[in-house]
Write an enzyme that holds these catalytic residues in place. Structure first.
Site, PDB file in Angstrom:
ATOM      1  N   ASP A 274       0.877  -1.164   0.000  1.00 50.84           N
ATOM      2  CA  ASP A 274       0.000   0.000   0.000  1.00 50.84           C
ATOM      3  C   ASP A 274       0.923   1.225   0.000  1.00 50.84           C
ATOM      4  O   ASP A 274       2.116   1.106   0.316  1.00 50.84           O
ATOM      5  CB  ASP A 274      -0.874  -0.047   1.262  1.00 50.84           C
ATOM      6  CG  ASP A 274      -1.713   1.194   1.427  1.00 50.84           C
ATOM      7  OD1 ASP A 274      -2.394   1.594   0.467  1.00 50.84           O
ATOM      8  OD2 ASP A 274      -1.685   1.775   2.532  1.00 50.84           O
TER       9      ASP A 274
ATOM     10  N   ASP B 286      -0.025   5.167   0.988  1.00 50.00           N
ATOM     11  CA  ASP B 286      -0.219   6.130   2.073  1.00 50.00           C
ATOM     12  C   ASP B 286      -0.432   5.404   3.395  1.00 50.00           C
ATOM     13  O   ASP B 286      -1.356   4.609   3.541  1.00 50.00           O
ATOM     14  CB  ASP B 286      -1.412   7.034   1.757  1.00 50.00           C
ATOM     15  CG  ASP B 286      -1.241   7.783   0.435  1.00 50.00           C
ATOM     16  OD1 ASP B 286      -0.085   8.028   0.030  1.00 50.00           O
ATOM     17  OD2 ASP B 286      -2.253   8.121  -0.192  1.00 50.00           O
TER      18      ASP B 286
ATOM     19  N   ASP C  36      -1.782  -0.810   5.835  1.00 51.25           N
ATOM     20  CA  ASP C  36      -2.147  -0.281   7.150  1.00 51.25           C
ATOM     21  C   ASP C  36      -3.646  -0.275   7.403  1.00 51.25           C
ATOM     22  O   ASP C  36      -4.103   0.327   8.367  1.00 51.25           O
ATOM     23  CB  ASP C  36      -1.589   1.138   7.317  1.00 51.25           C
ATOM     24  CG  ASP C  36      -2.274   2.143   6.402  1.00 51.25           C
ATOM     25  OD1 ASP C  36      -2.642   1.767   5.272  1.00 51.25           O
ATOM     26  OD2 ASP C  36      -2.437   3.304   6.816  1.00 51.25           O
TER      27      ASP C  36
END
Length: 190
Positions: free
Chosen positions: A19, A21, A139
């Site tokens: 991922d 950001d 995240d």
């Protein structure tokens, strides 16, 4: 205290989905997006962690939702500039991404947006690798669900807003996640 043995599903990893950001770079405030190259700031240790994956011969593939690109006023050239800045910051630390995919669509309007597996499946098809030999690191719960839907192992970063439910492993940050993968690969070749 002895560390627990590595997870078997990480021993055969050849591709690492990342991922963006909140995993590689600092995430914008809730409800906001990274919309300028000046806003791209690597998280501590992220560049070195990706460089370690590169040095180990593992393919690194970025998969990122960028819903802001579906807005009427969105500037696709700005997204390209953001990606270029990310590549520059990683290169400064001896790291690179082997491929990058993004979903520019609004929520619930496509099959590529995470938690769907579309970007991961497309990357595997275009680059000729097995999803069963991959891991998704992110995240959020959407990252874990995308990895699961694709048949990949999953590592959730604790610093994010995700719940640990369903992830194969939980790590404090990208560097810790990479250590899990590399330790598992080392133990698998012993």
């Amino acid at each position: 205290m002895r560390p627990s043995p590595p997870m078997p599903e990480l021993r055969n990893v050849r591709t690492v989905f990342l991922d963006r950001d909140g995993t590689i770079n600092v995430k914008a405030a809730e409800g906001e997006y990274v919309r300028s190259p000046d806003e791209v700031v690597l998280l501590p240790g992220a560049g070195r962690a990706i460089a370690a994956l590169n040095a180990a011969g593992l393919r690194t593939v970025l998969v990122t939702n960028q819903r802001w690109l579906s807005e009427r006023a969105a500037d696709a050239a700005r997204f390209v500039a953001i990606q270029d800045r990310l590549a520059e910051l990683l290169a400064d630390q001896g790291a690179r991404l082997d491929a990058a995919y993004h979903c520019p669509h609004a929520a619930a309007s496509c099959d590529c947006r995470k938690p769907g597996a579309g970007m991961l499946v497309r990357a595997a098809r275009e680059h000729g690798f097995a999803l069963s030999e991959s891991v998704m690191i992110g995240d959020s719960d959407a990252d874990v669900r995308a990895g699961r839907a694709a048949g990949a192992a999953t590592i959730l970063l604790r610093a994010g807003d995700g719940e640990a439910a369903g992830a194969d492993a939980v790590a404090d940050d990208l560097a810790a996640a990479v250590r899990l993968i590399l330790d598992a690969k080392d133990s698998g070749s012993a």
